[in-house]
Scaffold this active site. Structure first.
Site, mmCIF file in Angstrom:
data_model
loop_
_atom_site.group_PDB
_atom_site.id
_atom_site.type_symbol
_atom_site.label_atom_id
_atom_site.label_comp_id
_atom_site.label_asym_id
_atom_site.label_seq_id
_atom_site.Cartn_x
_atom_site.Cartn_y
_atom_site.Cartn_z
ATOM 1 N N PRO A 1 0.836 -1.200 0.000
ATOM 2 C CA PRO A 1 0.000 0.000 0.000
ATOM 3 C C PRO A 1 0.871 1.249 0.000
ATOM 4 O O PRO A 1 2.085 1.178 0.224
ATOM 5 C CB PRO A 1 -0.773 -0.123 1.320
ATOM 6 C CG PRO A 1 0.094 -0.958 2.205
ATOM 7 C CD PRO A 1 0.919 -1.857 1.315
ATOM 8 N N ALA A 2 0.255 2.399 -0.228
ATOM 9 C CA ALA A 2 1.000 3.659 -0.205
ATOM 10 C C ALA A 2 1.530 3.913 1.203
ATOM 11 O O ALA A 2 0.911 3.513 2.195
ATOM 12 C CB ALA A 2 0.086 4.801 -0.636
ATOM 13 N N GLY B 1 -1.734 4.269 -9.590
ATOM 14 C CA GLY B 1 -0.943 5.404 -9.115
ATOM 15 C C GLY B 1 -0.680 6.364 -10.261
ATOM 16 O O GLY B 1 -1.411 6.377 -11.257
ATOM 17 N N SER B 2 0.388 7.125 -10.132
ATOM 18 C CA SER B 2 0.658 8.161 -11.140
ATOM 19 C C SER B 2 1.221 7.548 -12.424
ATOM 20 O O SER B 2 1.832 6.466 -12.397
ATOM 21 C CB SER B 2 1.637 9.180 -10.568
ATOM 22 O OG SER B 2 2.857 8.526 -10.280
ATOM 23 N N GLU C 1 -3.455 1.341 -13.723
ATOM 24 C CA GLU C 1 -4.541 2.327 -13.583
ATOM 25 C C GLU C 1 -3.847 3.618 -13.187
ATOM 26 O O GLU C 1 -3.424 3.770 -12.035
ATOM 27 C CB GLU C 1 -5.521 1.892 -12.488
ATOM 28 C CG GLU C 1 -6.282 0.619 -12.792
ATOM 29 C CD GLU C 1 -7.459 0.838 -13.727
ATOM 30 O OE1 GLU C 1 -7.768 1.998 -14.060
ATOM 31 O OE2 GLU C 1 -8.077 -0.157 -14.134
ATOM 32 N N GLU D 1 -2.565 17.177 -13.841
ATOM 33 C CA GLU D 1 -3.584 16.580 -12.970
ATOM 34 C C GLU D 1 -3.572 17.428 -11.692
ATOM 35 O O GLU D 1 -2.589 17.426 -10.942
ATOM 36 C CB GLU D 1 -3.173 15.129 -12.679
ATOM 37 C CG GLU D 1 -4.273 14.305 -12.084
ATOM 38 C CD GLU D 1 -3.856 12.838 -11.857
ATOM 39 O OE1 GLU D 1 -2.657 12.525 -11.779
ATOM 40 O OE2 GLU D 1 -4.763 12.001 -11.747
HETATM 41 P P1 NAD Z 1 2.214 7.530 -6.842
HETATM 42 O O1 NAD Z 1 2.449 7.028 -8.219
HETATM 43 O O2 NAD Z 1 3.157 8.526 -6.290
HETATM 44 O O3 NAD Z 1 2.223 6.323 -5.813
HETATM 45 C C1 NAD Z 1 1.414 5.193 -6.024
HETATM 46 C C2 NAD Z 1 2.084 4.012 -5.367
HETATM 47 O O4 NAD Z 1 3.331 3.797 -6.018
HETATM 48 C C3 NAD Z 1 2.388 4.205 -3.878
HETATM 49 O O5 NAD Z 1 2.157 2.990 -3.220
HETATM 50 C C4 NAD Z 1 3.871 4.515 -3.880
HETATM 51 O O6 NAD Z 1 4.535 4.112 -2.727
HETATM 52 C C5 NAD Z 1 4.350 3.687 -5.038
HETATM 53 N N1 NAD Z 1 5.619 4.121 -5.617
HETATM 54 C C6 NAD Z 1 6.031 5.381 -5.857
HETATM 55 N N2 NAD Z 1 7.251 5.365 -6.424
HETATM 56 C C7 NAD Z 1 7.616 4.057 -6.531
HETATM 57 C C8 NAD Z 1 8.751 3.376 -7.044
HETATM 58 N N3 NAD Z 1 9.791 4.037 -7.554
HETATM 59 N N4 NAD Z 1 8.766 2.033 -6.999
HETATM 60 C C9 NAD Z 1 7.719 1.354 -6.484
HETATM 61 N N5 NAD Z 1 6.620 1.932 -5.992
HETATM 62 C C10 NAD Z 1 6.568 3.276 -6.014
HETATM 63 O O7 NAD Z 1 0.709 8.035 -6.810
HETATM 64 P P2 NAD Z 1 -0.113 8.592 -5.573
HETATM 65 O O8 NAD Z 1 0.303 9.993 -5.345
HETATM 66 O O9 NAD Z 1 -0.080 7.643 -4.426
HETATM 67 O O10 NAD Z 1 -1.592 8.527 -6.144
HETATM 68 C C11 NAD Z 1 -2.115 9.493 -6.947
HETATM 69 C C12 NAD Z 1 -2.049 9.066 -8.397
HETATM 70 O O11 NAD Z 1 -2.745 7.839 -8.557
HETATM 71 C C13 NAD Z 1 -2.754 10.049 -9.308
HETATM 72 O O12 NAD Z 1 -2.011 10.231 -10.474
HETATM 73 C C14 NAD Z 1 -4.086 9.358 -9.604
HETATM 74 O O13 NAD Z 1 -4.687 9.759 -10.799
HETATM 75 C C15 NAD Z 1 -3.670 7.941 -9.642
HETATM 76 N N6 NAD Z 1 -4.818 7.063 -9.418
HETATM 77 C C16 NAD Z 1 -5.315 6.362 -10.483
HETATM 78 C C17 NAD Z 1 -6.437 5.552 -10.316
HETATM 79 C C18 NAD Z 1 -7.005 4.786 -11.466
HETATM 80 O O14 NAD Z 1 -7.824 3.893 -11.223
HETATM 81 N N7 NAD Z 1 -6.615 5.044 -12.703
HETATM 82 C C19 NAD Z 1 -7.050 5.453 -9.060
HETATM 83 C C20 NAD Z 1 -6.519 6.185 -8.000
HETATM 84 C C21 NAD Z 1 -5.383 6.978 -8.197
#
Ligand code: NAD
Length: 467
Positions: free
Chosen positions: A164-165, A217-218, A239, A370
């Protein structure tokens, strides 16, 4: 959860309302995560061989337990991610709906018999669980983004490891605890919490035992993780981010559009991937729309989401506030006007005012990024062709919304929008029965619906000869 909570050192979890400490959870090392993968592989041996009906019974018990503990799970979501309690209740029910749905879908993972090219042959197609699945999830839906992946994985007979995050591990741990109570065998669902996401993420994307990786995630992180998966050719679903246009045509029902705009934009303080990110409003209805939207936005109560009647809580952290503030300031410097809001909110460091911006030009940064905050930028447009060009002018393609009553226009625009999901006269789209996912740089794969289990199975073609 006693194993995880109350650690002396580890991952610190904060309440974004005031950055006060909620808990310290276990900080998994890379070696421990590698061991978890091996355990998941062992657990797969038994779980994958159970009948679909047995797996379904476990999932159904898990669903029931989640719904019995809806309030506790909602309070955890609100505490660690800041969303108002009523929305958190909704997220728990939404998250649980995937478990209920896939408990049933797992029983219908039918294969196929294909007419063979010879009378002495038969062709059979089996659907088999893919194996050990890894998943990485974001903080903005700390409960539902896990169940949307884990439920189809378990229903198909896979085992799963979820990271998880960092901001929101508590919802994940609570879900895992209830799964164990429901009778899910140990190691079928492992939650690995960490202060080192890149290191743990590398194991989850490169370990050869893992056959499928699912990420929400992003877009930037999704691209990196997909590259990491290439080395062992894993099946990947992503996603990712969105930049949803919300289009209001002159013939729209204004009040319906306002209702949809409020729900789509200000839910979770604007921190959802399917949030309306850019409003395009046609000349004839533009001023009335801005006036009514401003009126509704000014009614939103900002505060601690755990309190009654609060509609907008904090953003997840300071970095999020700074990003939103920067985008709004740049728009105002470029000639934009704040019809309401426009700056940080004095409730706390992590708060931003619910905002409506007008007098903007399509193409400026706020139409491209975004936003992930409670800010509605409103752009004016003249005709259908122009707005479709502007709406599609983005590398993202997750959700889009439009309000119109002319039937021809409804079909033309729905077909022309380059998005995985389109809300027509509706501002909220997500449901477990429909395929959720994006096109272009918003991702690959679909979650939910009868399509959502496909990512967790392999097709095996068997040719039987000599009959
Ligand atoms: P993020 O990409 O920063 O993080 C998402 C996850 O990736 C977290 O668990 C984080 O710890 C992990 N992560 C980050 N860097 C990593 C790496 N180098 N290696 C492995 N894991 C890593 O995104 P966020 O800020 O947590 O969430 C927001 C983003 O998620 C937004 O862009 C949003 O649009 C997207 N999102 C998409 C959906 C969808 O269904 N399309 C749903 C919810 C959120």
């Amino acid at each position: 959860m006693a194993d995880y909570l109350g650690q002396e050192t580890g991952l610190l979890v904060l309440n974004p309302v005031d950055d006060s400490e909620l808990a310290v959870v276990r900080d998994w090392t890379v070696t421990e995560v590698e061991a978890a993968v091996e355990k998941a592989e062992t657990a797969f041996g038994d779980w994958s061989k159970r009948t679909a009906k047995e797996r379904s019974a476990v999932l159904t018990r898990w669903y029931n337990l989640i719904m019995e503990h809806q309030e506790m799970l909602a309070r955890i979501i609100t505490a660690e991610c800041g969303k108002p309690l009523a929305e958190a209740w909704g997220e728990v029910a939404y998250g649980a709906s995937f478990i209920e749905w896939f408990a049933e879908e797992g029983k219908r993972l039918y294969g196929d018999m294909i007419p063979a090219p010879g009378a002495d042959k038969r062709i059979m197609v089996l659907k088999q669980p893919i194996g050990v699945v890894s998943a990485i999830t974001p903080w903005n839906f700390p409960n539902a983004m896990i169940t949307r992946k884990v439920a189809p994985a378990l229903a198909a007979g896979c085992t799963a490891i979820v990271k998880p995050a960092e901001a929101t591990p508590l919802s994940a741990l609570a879900l895992q605890k209830l799964a164990l109570e429901a009778g899910l065998p140990e190691d079928c669902l492992q939650i690995v919490t960490t202060t080192k996401p890149a290191d743990v993420g590398r194991v989850l994307t490169t370990h050869p035992t893992i056959r499928k990786f699912s990420f929400t995630g992003s877009t930037a992180v999704g691209k990196l993780l997909a590259q990491q998966c290439a080395g062992t050719v894993k099946k990947v679903s992503l996603e990712l981010g969105g930049n949803a246009p919300f289009i209001v045509f002159d013939d729209a029902d204004l009040e319906a559009a306002i209702k949809g705009a409020m729900a789509s934009k200000y839910r979770n303080a604007g921190q959802t991937c399917v949030c309306a990110n850019r409003f395009y409003v046609q000349d004839g209805i533009h001023d009335a729309f801005v006036a009514r939207l401003t009126e509704e936005v000014e009614k939103l109560k900002v505060g601690d989401g755990a309190e009654e009647g609060i509609a907008v809580g904090p953003l997840i952290n300071q970095a999020a506030v700074e990003k939103v503030d920067g985008l709004v300031k740049a728009s105002i410097v470029a000639g934009g006007t704040a019809a309401t809001g426009g700056g940080r909110h004095d409730f706390g460091e992590n708060y931003f005012e619910p905002t409506v911006l007008t007098n903007l030009q399509h193409g400026e940064e706020i139409s491209r990024a975004e936003i992930f905050g409670p800010v509605a930028p409103v752009f004016r447009f003249r005709d259908e062709d122009e707005v479709i060009r502007m709406a599609n002018d983005t590398p993202y393609g997750l959700a889009a919304y439009f309000y119109a009553r002319d039937l021809g226009r409804v079909f033309r625009v729905a077909e022309a929008l380059e998005y995985g999901m389109v809300g027509i006269n509706e501002g909220i789209l997500s449901t477990e029965v429909a395929p959720f996912g994006g096109v272009k740089e918003s991702g690959v794969g679909r979650e939910g619906s009868h399509y959502g289990i496909d990512d967790y199975v392999e097709l095996k073609y068997c040719l039987i000869g000599g009959l």
